[in-house]
Design a protein around this motif. Structure first.
Motif, PDB file in Angstrom:
ATOM      1  N   ALA A  57       0.824  -1.212   0.000  1.00  0.00           N
ATOM      2  CA  ALA A  57       0.000   0.000   0.000  1.00  0.00           C
ATOM      3  C   ALA A  57       0.854   1.257   0.000  1.00  0.00           C
ATOM      4  O   ALA A  57       0.481   2.275  -0.607  1.00  0.00           O
ATOM      5  CB  ALA A  57      -0.944  -0.005   1.202  1.00  0.00           C
ATOM      6  N   ASP A  58       2.000   1.239   0.659  1.00  0.00           N
ATOM      7  CA  ASP A  58       2.873   2.412   0.682  1.00  0.00           C
ATOM      8  C   ASP A  58       3.475   2.684  -0.692  1.00  0.00           C
ATOM      9  O   ASP A  58       3.709   3.834  -1.061  1.00  0.00           O
ATOM     10  CB  ASP A  58       3.997   2.235   1.703  1.00  0.00           C
ATOM     11  CG  ASP A  58       3.488   2.193   3.126  1.00  0.00           C
ATOM     12  OD1 ASP A  58       2.450   2.841   3.408  1.00  0.00           O
ATOM     13  OD2 ASP A  58       4.114   1.516   3.961  1.00  0.00           O
ATOM     14  N   LEU A  59       3.702   1.654  -1.454  1.00  0.00           N
ATOM     15  CA  LEU A  59       4.316   1.786  -2.773  1.00  0.00           C
ATOM     16  C   LEU A  59       3.281   2.010  -3.875  1.00  0.00           C
ATOM     17  O   LEU A  59       3.465   2.864  -4.747  1.00  0.00           O
ATOM     18  CB  LEU A  59       5.135   0.528  -3.077  1.00  0.00           C
ATOM     19  CG  LEU A  59       5.925   0.493  -4.367  1.00  0.00           C
ATOM     20  CD1 LEU A  59       6.979   1.590  -4.371  1.00  0.00           C
ATOM     21  CD2 LEU A  59       6.598  -0.871  -4.529  1.00  0.00           C
ATOM     22  N   MET A  60       2.162   1.268  -3.819  1.00  0.00           N
ATOM     23  CA  MET A  60       1.199   1.264  -4.922  1.00  0.00           C
ATOM     24  C   MET A  60      -0.132   1.938  -4.602  1.00  0.00           C
ATOM     25  O   MET A  60      -0.961   2.104  -5.480  1.00  0.00           O
ATOM     26  CB  MET A  60       0.901  -0.181  -5.354  1.00  0.00           C
ATOM     27  CG  MET A  60       2.116  -0.959  -5.814  1.00  0.00           C
ATOM     28  SD  MET A  60       2.905  -0.267  -7.266  1.00  0.00           S
ATOM     29  CE  MET A  60       1.751  -0.732  -8.517  1.00  0.00           C
ATOM     30  N   GLY A  61      -0.380   2.276  -3.350  1.00  0.00           N
ATOM     31  CA  GLY A  61      -1.687   2.819  -2.979  1.00  0.00           C
ATOM     32  C   GLY A  61      -2.677   1.694  -2.762  1.00  0.00           C
ATOM     33  O   GLY A  61      -2.302   0.539  -2.588  1.00  0.00           O
TER      34      GLY A  61
END
Length: 68
Positions: free
Chosen positions: A15-19
Motif C-alpha cells: 500500500a505504501d508503494l502502490m496505494g
C-alpha cells in the motif's frame, strides 16, 4: 497460476508503494474463496473499504452474501 511467485508480485500489494488495491472481478470465484478473502482482510490489520455500487457498506460476514 501455480508458477506465480510471491517475490515477483509482492510490490503490487504494498500500500505504501502502490496505494490501494484496484477494484476487481474474479470470474468463477466460489463463496468459499470469498470467505477466505474476507477472513484475511479482517485479520490482516489492513485498512479497507467495501462498496456496493456507490454505497460504502460493511464487509460481508459470509462469502455467500448475495452482495458479493
Amino acid at each position: 497460476m501455480p508458477d506465480l511467485r510471491w517475490e515477483e508480485v509482492k510490490n503490487f500489494f504494498d500500500a505504501d508503494l502502490m496505494g490501494s488495491l484496484p477494484d476487481v472481478w474474479v470470474e468463477g470465484a466460489s463463496a468459499g474463496d470469498w470467505q477466505a478473502v474476507f477472513d484475511l482482510v479482517r485479520t490482516s490489520g489492513w485498512s479497507w473499504e467495501y462498496r456496493v455500487g456507490e454505497v460504502i457498506t460493511a464487509l460481508p460476514t459470509r462469502g455467500a452474501d448475495p452482495r458479493c
